[in-house]
Scaffold this motif. Structure first.
Motif, mmCIF file in Angstrom:
data_model
loop_
_atom_site.group_PDB
_atom_site.id
_atom_site.type_symbol
_atom_site.label_atom_id
_atom_site.label_comp_id
_atom_site.label_asym_id
_atom_site.label_seq_id
_atom_site.Cartn_x
_atom_site.Cartn_y
_atom_site.Cartn_z
ATOM 1 N N GLU A 1 25.006 7.317 18.966
ATOM 2 C CA GLU A 1 25.361 7.889 17.668
ATOM 3 C C GLU A 1 26.820 8.326 17.642
ATOM 4 O O GLU A 1 27.332 8.872 18.622
ATOM 5 C CB GLU A 1 24.503 9.122 17.367
ATOM 6 N N TYR A 2 27.447 8.089 16.522
ATOM 7 C CA TYR A 2 28.807 8.530 16.277
ATOM 8 C C TYR A 2 28.826 9.226 14.922
ATOM 9 O O TYR A 2 28.225 8.732 13.965
ATOM 10 C CB TYR A 2 29.782 7.353 16.237
ATOM 11 N N ALA A 3 29.507 10.335 14.833
ATOM 12 C CA ALA A 3 29.612 11.021 13.549
ATOM 13 C C ALA A 3 30.920 11.782 13.501
ATOM 14 O O ALA A 3 31.351 12.365 14.502
ATOM 15 C CB ALA A 3 28.431 11.975 13.344
ATOM 16 N N TRP A 4 31.549 11.734 12.334
ATOM 17 C CA TRP A 4 32.810 12.431 12.120
ATOM 18 C C TRP A 4 32.778 13.160 10.786
ATOM 19 O O TRP A 4 32.324 12.613 9.782
ATOM 20 C CB TRP A 4 33.985 11.455 12.116
ATOM 21 N N LEU A 5 33.295 14.354 10.795
ATOM 22 C CA LEU A 5 33.508 15.119 9.575
ATOM 23 C C LEU A 5 35.015 15.175 9.358
ATOM 24 O O LEU A 5 35.752 15.720 10.189
ATOM 25 C CB LEU A 5 32.927 16.521 9.705
ATOM 26 N N LEU A 6 35.502 14.571 8.278
ATOM 27 C CA LEU A 6 36.926 14.474 7.994
ATOM 28 C C LEU A 6 37.301 15.358 6.820
ATOM 29 O O LEU A 6 36.501 15.560 5.903
ATOM 30 C CB LEU A 6 37.304 13.027 7.674
ATOM 31 N N GLY A 7 38.519 15.867 6.852
ATOM 32 C CA GLY A 7 39.006 16.712 5.759
ATOM 33 C C GLY A 7 40.430 16.345 5.385
ATOM 34 O O GLY A 7 41.186 15.817 6.202
ATOM 35 N N THR B 1 22.357 15.796 7.477
ATOM 36 C CA THR B 1 21.004 16.305 7.701
ATOM 37 C C THR B 1 19.980 15.625 6.801
ATOM 38 O O THR B 1 18.806 15.522 7.169
ATOM 39 C CB THR B 1 20.955 17.831 7.497
ATOM 40 N N GLN B 2 20.408 15.151 5.635
ATOM 41 C CA GLN B 2 19.449 14.501 4.750
ATOM 42 C C GLN B 2 18.894 13.220 5.348
ATOM 43 O O GLN B 2 17.833 12.739 4.932
ATOM 44 C CB GLN B 2 20.067 14.222 3.383
ATOM 45 N N PHE B 3 19.591 12.676 6.349
ATOM 46 C CA PHE B 3 19.106 11.475 7.034
ATOM 47 C C PHE B 3 18.580 11.792 8.427
ATOM 48 O O PHE B 3 18.343 10.887 9.227
ATOM 49 C CB PHE B 3 20.223 10.431 7.123
ATOM 50 N N GLY B 4 18.416 13.067 8.715
ATOM 51 C CA GLY B 4 17.856 13.463 10.000
ATOM 52 C C GLY B 4 18.840 13.476 11.145
ATOM 53 O O GLY B 4 18.448 13.512 12.316
ATOM 54 N N VAL B 5 20.146 13.459 10.849
ATOM 55 C CA VAL B 5 21.160 13.527 11.897
ATOM 56 C C VAL B 5 21.322 14.983 12.330
ATOM 57 O O VAL B 5 21.458 15.877 11.492
ATOM 58 C CB VAL B 5 22.503 12.956 11.389
ATOM 59 N N ASP B 6 21.303 15.226 13.633
ATOM 60 C CA ASP B 6 21.345 16.577 14.179
ATOM 61 C C ASP B 6 22.787 17.100 14.175
ATOM 62 O O ASP B 6 23.588 16.784 15.067
ATOM 63 C CB ASP B 6 20.791 16.571 15.603
ATOM 64 N N VAL B 7 23.131 17.923 13.202
ATOM 65 C CA VAL B 7 24.515 18.391 13.064
ATOM 66 C C VAL B 7 24.885 19.450 14.103
ATOM 67 O O VAL B 7 26.073 19.802 14.224
ATOM 68 C CB VAL B 7 24.783 18.925 11.639
ATOM 69 N N SER B 8 23.915 19.934 14.871
ATOM 70 C CA SER B 8 24.249 20.887 15.933
ATOM 71 C C SER B 8 25.043 20.214 17.044
ATOM 72 O O SER B 8 25.632 20.882 17.896
ATOM 73 C CB SER B 8 22.985 21.523 16.513
ATOM 74 N N LYS B 9 25.082 18.888 17.035
ATOM 75 C CA LYS B 9 25.824 18.129 18.043
ATOM 76 C C LYS B 9 27.311 18.039 17.722
ATOM 77 O O LYS B 9 28.088 17.562 18.546
ATOM 78 C CB LYS B 9 25.239 16.720 18.178
ATOM 79 N N PHE B 10 27.713 18.477 16.532
ATOM 80 C CA PHE B 10 29.130 18.435 16.181
ATOM 81 C C PHE B 10 29.932 19.427 17.025
ATOM 82 O O PHE B 10 29.480 20.524 17.314
ATOM 83 C CB PHE B 10 29.333 18.762 14.700
#
Length: 204
Positions: free
Chosen positions: A152-158, A176-185
Motif C-alpha cells: 500500500e502507498y498513500a500520500w496526503l498532499l497540500g 477511511t471511506q475505502f477502509g484504508v487505515d489512516v493510523s499508518k500515516f
C-alpha cells in the motif's frame, strides 16, 4: 470503480532514492496486513488543469524507498492534452537535494482521477486521486500485489507546507471511506528547516 493493479507506485515519488539505496528491494513499500487491495473509486469529476502546480507532501505511508527523506514536493504542469509533467523533489537524510522528472497520463475519460505515472527506465505506476479540492488537499492512493504480499502507498498532499486539522480530517476521510487505515500515516517534515529547489513558480 478503479481497481488498483499490480503496477507499483514506487515509481511515483523519488525513484532516485531507490537508485541511491543501490537495491531493487527498496521499491517494496509497506507490506499491508490486509488480505487484498481495496476497491476504490477516484474523484469522478477530476480535472488535471486546476490540479497542476505545486503540492507539498503533508503525510505518507512509510516506505523503504522514501526512508530518511524530507521536504517532499510534487510539481505538475500540462505537457499536452491528458498528459502532465511530474517533478518530484526531496532532501535526503544526508542533506543532499534530489529530484526526478517524469510524466502522468490520464488513462480513461471514464476514470479521470486514475493516472499512470512514468519515469525513464522505471515501470509505470498507478496514481489514484481519491479526492481533491484543488486548493487545500489531495488524497492519493495506490495498492499493488507482489506475490502474496499486498503493498500500500498513500500520500496526503497540500498546497501549503502545513495543513489545518479541519482540512486534514476531510482529506483523511477520503481514505477511511475505502477502509484504508489512516493510523499508518506519518508526518512529513516541511517548513523552515527545508531547502526547496528548484523554486516555484519557475523563473522565466
Amino acid at each position: 470503480a478503479a481497481q488498483s493493479s499490480s503496477r507499483f507506485l514506487a515509481t511515483f515519488l523519488f525513484t532516485s532514492v531507490v537508485l541511491a539505496a543501490g537495491t531493487q528491494a527498496a521499491v517494496f513499500s509497506r507490506i499491508s496486513q490486509r488480505a487484498a487491495c481495496p476497491v476504490v473509486t477516484t474523484k469522478p469529476d477530476f480535472n488535471y488543469i486546476p490540479y497542476a502546480g505545486l503540492w507539498y507532501e503533508i503525510e505518507r505511508f512509510e516506505n523503504v524507498f522514501q526512508q530518511g527523506t524530507s521536504c517532499e514536493r510534487a510539481i505538475y504542469e500540462e505537457l499536452s492534452p491528458g498528459v502532465v509533467s511530474v517533478l518530484n523533489t526531496a532532501v535526503l537524510a544526508d542533506g543532499t537535494l534530489t529530484n526526478i522528472t517524469g510524466s502522468a497520463t490520464a488513462i480513461s475519460p471514464e476514470e479521470p482521477g486514475h493516472l499512470i505515472v512514468s519515469f525513464p527506465g522505471r515501470p509505470d505506476g498507478d496514481y489514484l486521486v481519491l479526492d481533491t479540492d484543488y486548493t487545500n488537499y489531495a488524497s492519493v492512493y495506490s495498492c499493488g500485489l507482489a506475490g502474496a504480499f499486498v503493498l500500500e502507498y498513500a500520500w496526503l498532499l497540500g498546497r501549503e507546507q502545513t495543513m489545518t486539522q479541519e482540512v486534514m480530517d476531510v482529506a483523511l476521510s477520503k481514505f477511511t471511506q475505502f477502509g484504508v487505515d489512516v493510523s499508518k500515516f506519518k508526518l512529513t517534515t516541511q517548513g523552515e528547516t527545508c531547502v526547496y529547489f528548484p523554486e516555484y513558480p519557475f523563473p522565466p
